[in-house]
Design a protein around this motif. Structure first.
Motif: not given
Length: 155
Positions: A48-51, A138-147
């Motif tokens: 998932v982290q590489r997508l 339950t999983l925490g979702v981690v988002c970031k600003k840029e790819a």
């Protein structure tokens, strides 16, 4: 001749009502309650982290179909709640085990009508499991600003 008619008769409406589909998961697929009772921990799929997926675009646009079919967790879960840092929770369900595609579909369904400028962190960075903070299932979702920039081959 009469013998074959009685054995191959189609199921009646009464039979269909009586045989309700079981909500029980497939063998080896856990519910959050099962996981907690056995004291097991979840491992989140690293793929998932590489997508570098933008949460307001369709998961169908991703060019990695084999990754999408993989289970989102080990052991497989029948239901996963995905909790965002802002407090929003979306649920992904699959009685055969929640896949990465199931998670992305649930997230996209929530954010598909949002414009890019409405999202502070539009790129999915991954999921985290922390039973103290989120509980089982339950999983925490981690988002970031840029790819991340695509990795270049070394010479």
């Amino acid at each position: 001749m009469a013998d074959t008619e009685t054995t191959s008769s189609p199921p009646t409406a009464a039979d269909a009502k009586h045989k309700k589909a079981s909500s029980a998961a497939v063998a080896g697929v856990y519910s959050p309650a099962d996981l907690e009772s056995e004291g097991k921990s979840l491992e989140v799929a690293k793929e998932v982290q590489r997508l570098n997926w933008k949460i307001n675009t369709s998961p169908a646009t991703l060019q990695e179909p084999e990754v999408m079919k993989k289970s989102a967790t080990t052991p497989p879960m029948s239901k996963l709640d995905l909790r965002f840092p802002m407090g929003l929770t979306v649920t992904a369900r699959n009685k055969k085990g929640v896949t990465i595609k199931d998670c992305l579909d649930a997230i996209w369904k929530q954010f598909r009508k949002k414009a890019d400028d409405e999202l502070d962190q539009p790129i999915l960075a991954g999921f985290v499991f922390d039973k103290e903070d989120y509980g089982y299932g339950t999983l925490g979702v981690v988002c970031k600003k840029e790819a991340d920039a695509p990795s270049k081959k070394k010479k």
